[in-house]
Design an enzyme around this catalytic site. Structure first.
Site, PDB file in Angstrom:
ATOM      1  N   ASP A  40       0.850  -1.198   0.000  1.00  0.00           N
ATOM      2  CA  ASP A  40       0.000   0.000   0.000  1.00  0.00           C
ATOM      3  C   ASP A  40       0.885   1.248   0.000  1.00  0.00           C
ATOM      4  O   ASP A  40       2.030   1.204   0.454  1.00  0.00           O
ATOM      5  CB  ASP A  40      -0.867   0.033   1.268  1.00  0.00           C
ATOM      6  CG  ASP A  40      -2.058  -0.925   1.200  1.00  0.00           C
ATOM      7  OD1 ASP A  40      -2.347  -1.453   0.116  1.00  0.00           O
ATOM      8  OD2 ASP A  40      -2.690  -1.138   2.257  1.00  0.00           O
ATOM      9  N   ARG A  68      -1.589  -0.442  -8.477  1.00  0.00           N
ATOM     10  CA  ARG A  68      -2.949  -0.006  -8.130  1.00  0.00           C
ATOM     11  C   ARG A  68      -2.987   1.522  -8.202  1.00  0.00           C
ATOM     12  O   ARG A  68      -2.165   2.179  -7.569  1.00  0.00           O
ATOM     13  CB  ARG A  68      -3.298  -0.462  -6.716  1.00  0.00           C
ATOM     14  CG  ARG A  68      -4.651   0.040  -6.226  1.00  0.00           C
ATOM     15  CD  ARG A  68      -4.828  -0.127  -4.717  1.00  0.00           C
ATOM     16  NE  ARG A  68      -4.703  -1.493  -4.285  1.00  0.00           N
ATOM     17  CZ  ARG A  68      -4.293  -1.839  -3.048  1.00  0.00           C
ATOM     18  NH1 ARG A  68      -3.978  -0.933  -2.153  1.00  0.00           N
ATOM     19  NH2 ARG A  68      -4.195  -3.117  -2.719  1.00  0.00           N
ATOM     20  N   HIS A 113     -14.357   4.080  -6.095  1.00  0.00           N
ATOM     21  CA  HIS A 113     -15.817   3.872  -5.989  1.00  0.00           C
ATOM     22  C   HIS A 113     -16.556   4.950  -6.759  1.00  0.00           C
ATOM     23  O   HIS A 113     -17.779   5.020  -6.709  1.00  0.00           O
ATOM     24  CB  HIS A 113     -16.257   3.932  -4.520  1.00  0.00           C
ATOM     25  CG  HIS A 113     -15.351   3.209  -3.604  1.00  0.00           C
ATOM     26  ND1 HIS A 113     -14.375   3.838  -2.862  1.00  0.00           N
ATOM     27  CD2 HIS A 113     -15.228   1.883  -3.349  1.00  0.00           C
ATOM     28  CE1 HIS A 113     -13.706   2.946  -2.160  1.00  0.00           C
ATOM     29  NE2 HIS A 113     -14.187   1.755  -2.445  1.00  0.00           N
TER      30      HIS A 113
HETATM   31  P1  FDA Z   1     -14.258   9.607  -4.148  1.00  0.00           P
HETATM   32  O1  FDA Z   1     -13.591   9.958  -2.870  1.00  0.00           O
HETATM   33  O2  FDA Z   1     -14.574  10.705  -5.098  1.00  0.00           O
HETATM   34  O3  FDA Z   1     -15.551   8.807  -3.800  1.00  0.00           O
HETATM   35  C1  FDA Z   1     -16.513   8.486  -4.780  1.00  0.00           C
HETATM   36  C2  FDA Z   1     -17.801   8.094  -4.059  1.00  0.00           C
HETATM   37  O4  FDA Z   1     -17.605   6.827  -3.443  1.00  0.00           O
HETATM   38  C3  FDA Z   1     -18.162   9.063  -2.918  1.00  0.00           C
HETATM   39  O5  FDA Z   1     -19.093  10.020  -3.340  1.00  0.00           O
HETATM   40  C4  FDA Z   1     -18.720   8.178  -1.865  1.00  0.00           C
HETATM   41  O6  FDA Z   1     -20.141   8.112  -1.999  1.00  0.00           O
HETATM   42  C5  FDA Z   1     -18.145   6.809  -2.153  1.00  0.00           C
HETATM   43  N1  FDA Z   1     -17.097   6.464  -1.222  1.00  0.00           N
HETATM   44  C6  FDA Z   1     -15.777   6.606  -1.403  1.00  0.00           C
HETATM   45  N2  FDA Z   1     -15.105   6.133  -0.362  1.00  0.00           N
HETATM   46  C7  FDA Z   1     -16.027   5.696   0.514  1.00  0.00           C
HETATM   47  C8  FDA Z   1     -15.963   5.111   1.787  1.00  0.00           C
HETATM   48  N3  FDA Z   1     -14.818   4.845   2.376  1.00  0.00           N
HETATM   49  N4  FDA Z   1     -17.126   4.798   2.411  1.00  0.00           N
HETATM   50  C9  FDA Z   1     -18.298   5.007   1.825  1.00  0.00           C
HETATM   51  N5  FDA Z   1     -18.434   5.568   0.608  1.00  0.00           N
HETATM   52  C10 FDA Z   1     -17.312   5.906  -0.033  1.00  0.00           C
HETATM   53  N6  FDA Z   1      -5.335   5.315  -0.675  1.00  0.00           N
HETATM   54  C11 FDA Z   1      -4.022   5.509  -0.429  1.00  0.00           C
HETATM   55  O7  FDA Z   1      -3.594   6.645  -0.225  1.00  0.00           O
HETATM   56  N7  FDA Z   1      -3.145   4.438  -0.430  1.00  0.00           N
HETATM   57  C12 FDA Z   1      -3.550   3.179  -0.706  1.00  0.00           C
HETATM   58  O8  FDA Z   1      -2.724   2.252  -0.697  1.00  0.00           O
HETATM   59  C13 FDA Z   1      -4.933   2.968  -0.985  1.00  0.00           C
HETATM   60  N8  FDA Z   1      -5.411   1.723  -1.287  1.00  0.00           N
HETATM   61  C14 FDA Z   1      -6.711   1.592  -1.724  1.00  0.00           C
HETATM   62  C15 FDA Z   1      -7.162   0.352  -2.179  1.00  0.00           C
HETATM   63  C16 FDA Z   1      -8.441   0.232  -2.719  1.00  0.00           C
HETATM   64  C17 FDA Z   1      -8.892  -1.097  -3.241  1.00  0.00           C
HETATM   65  C18 FDA Z   1      -9.312   1.378  -2.787  1.00  0.00           C
HETATM   66  C19 FDA Z   1     -10.669   1.298  -3.402  1.00  0.00           C
HETATM   67  C20 FDA Z   1      -8.881   2.579  -2.287  1.00  0.00           C
HETATM   68  C21 FDA Z   1      -7.590   2.701  -1.746  1.00  0.00           C
HETATM   69  N9  FDA Z   1      -7.142   3.912  -1.242  1.00  0.00           N
HETATM   70  C22 FDA Z   1      -5.803   4.077  -0.947  1.00  0.00           C
HETATM   71  C23 FDA Z   1      -8.106   4.987  -0.929  1.00  0.00           C
HETATM   72  C24 FDA Z   1      -8.266   5.957  -2.075  1.00  0.00           C
HETATM   73  O9  FDA Z   1      -7.099   6.716  -2.211  1.00  0.00           O
HETATM   74  C25 FDA Z   1      -9.450   6.917  -1.844  1.00  0.00           C
HETATM   75  O10 FDA Z   1      -9.281   7.685  -0.724  1.00  0.00           O
HETATM   76  C26 FDA Z   1     -10.776   6.248  -1.697  1.00  0.00           C
HETATM   77  O11 FDA Z   1     -10.883   5.129  -2.507  1.00  0.00           O
HETATM   78  C27 FDA Z   1     -11.908   7.232  -2.065  1.00  0.00           C
HETATM   79  O12 FDA Z   1     -11.748   7.683  -3.376  1.00  0.00           O
HETATM   80  P2  FDA Z   1     -12.683   7.217  -4.576  1.00  0.00           P
HETATM   81  O13 FDA Z   1     -11.807   6.899  -5.726  1.00  0.00           O
HETATM   82  O14 FDA Z   1     -13.591   6.153  -4.159  1.00  0.00           O
HETATM   83  O15 FDA Z   1     -13.437   8.567  -4.983  1.00  0.00           O
END
Ligand code: FDA
Length: 299
Positions: A125, A175, A218
């Site tokens: 990560d 990733r 997401h």
């Molecule tokens: P965004 O934040 O725009 O969210 C899109 C929508 O998804 C939101 O409107 C909300 O409704 C929903 N959503 C997002 N996150 C949610 C949550 N936790 N609970 C409920 N609803 C949620 N970061 C990092 O810095 N280092 C890492 O190693 C990782 N590893 C990682 C693995 C995987 C499989 C994922 C999916 C994410 C990570 N992340 C991470 C976290 C990533 O950087 C980020 O903060 C979150 O995924 C939220 O960003 P989105 O891309 O989902 O978009």
């Protein structure tokens, strides 16, 4: 309602754990490996791959780091014994990087060796920007010795597009996520749309290179853009996968991705350090509080 969610999210760190537990429950698979493996089996049976993460970061002693390494070795063995479709995800500060870089490196190399021996992939990560370069260096070293290594790159960092170009190789497993830490405007993009634009550019660069892309998000609009990119560039489905965090509501979008023949992997965190992880998740998306409260009172 959103202001109320934000207020509750701000107070949760100061409340007793029993109060926070219902909020944490959707995001944390369990406290022990055995209860978590039940969820992994169910996800696998429903066509999802998984990656298992033991919650925690920043250990304070070599002994703690060794315990974490040993716990991951146990997870690797259990995945292999049951032939589960799962990798593991590891934070270098959980393995002692903050105490001593060599300790973090030695521990990840031991895990890489075990993973390689048992056919279980390992993703490192990405943590805050203090560790970005060290993480890439350790990843490059481990992946030059062992198969099955991957790491993470954050779309909010200005440096990331260039890092992808530098890391490009047929062995690269990366990733892409937006990034979760608070970084200064000098090094990180803060505007939501610009982060998404950079994410798409990075995905394009990775997919037009030689590596494998794990598209972690997401954000449904971003997923639309990524699907368009994949289709317009005619990218084969063995070059990428989608990834989501366990418990984040996605409607029927994941089923639709699977129906297209795309691999979907769920990141499954577990462990006794669920409280700190959940607080971070809730602060990130206070909206989830009304969702959890709704379910809580319906029961
Ligand atoms: P965004 O934040 O725009 O969210 C899109 C929508 O998804 C939101 O409107 C909300 O409704 C929903 N959503 C997002 N996150 C949610 C949550 N936790 N609970 C409920 N609803 C949620 N970061 C990092 O810095 N280092 C890492 O190693 C990782 N590893 C990682 C693995 C995987 C499989 C994922 C999916 C994410 C990570 N992340 C991470 C976290 C990533 O950087 C980020 O903060 C979150 O995924 C939220 O960003 P989105 O891309 O989902 O978009």
């Amino acid at each position: 309602m959103s202001w109320l969610n934000s207020v509750i999210a701000a107070f949760i760190p100061y409340l007793p754990k029993w109060f926070a537990r219902p909020f944490a429950k959707p995001y944390v698979a369990g406290e022990t490996i055995d209860s978590t493996l039940e969820i992994v089996r169910e996800l696998n049976n429903n066509g999802y791959s998984t990656t298992l993460d033991i919650l925690g970061e920043f250990v304070h002693s070599k002994e703690e780091a060794t315990k974490v390494k040993d716990a991951y070795i146990e997870v690797i063995q259990k995945i292999a014994d049951e032939n589960l479709d799962s990798t593991i995800s590891v934070k270098l500060t959980h393995l002692g990087l903050e105490i001593d870089m060599q300790l973090g490196e030695d521990n990840i190399l031991t895990l890489a060796h075990e993973g390689n021996k048992n056919g279980v992939g390992i993703t490192i990560d990405m943590e805050n920007s203090t560790y970005t370069s060290q993480t890439f260096d350790i990843y490059k070293k481990a992946s030059s010795i062992y198969d099955g290594m991957g790491t993470v790159i954050q779309a909010y960092l200005f440096r990331s597009l260039n890092d992808i170009k530098k890391l490009n190789s047929p062995l690269l497993n990366l990733r892409i996520c937006k990034g979760i830490y608070n970084e200064s405007p000098e090094i990180a993009i803060h505007d939501h749309n610009s982060i998404n634009d950079n994410y798409v550019e990075m995905a394009k660069s990775l997919l037009n290179g030689d590596g494998y892309a794990c598209l972690a998000t997401h954000d449904l609009t971003l997923i639309d853009r990524l699907e368009l990119l994949i289709e317009s560039e005619n990218i084969q489905s063995d070059r990428f996968e989608f990834q989501v965090l366990y418990g984040v509501p996605m409607g029927n979008r994941l089923e639709k991705l699977k129906a297209k023949g795309y691999k979907v992997r769920v990141y499954v965190p577990y462990g006794k350090d669920w409280f700190e992880y959940s607080v971070r998740r809730l602060k990130e998306n206070p909206k989830i509080i009304s969702y959890v409260l709704g379910n809580f009172f319906k029961r």
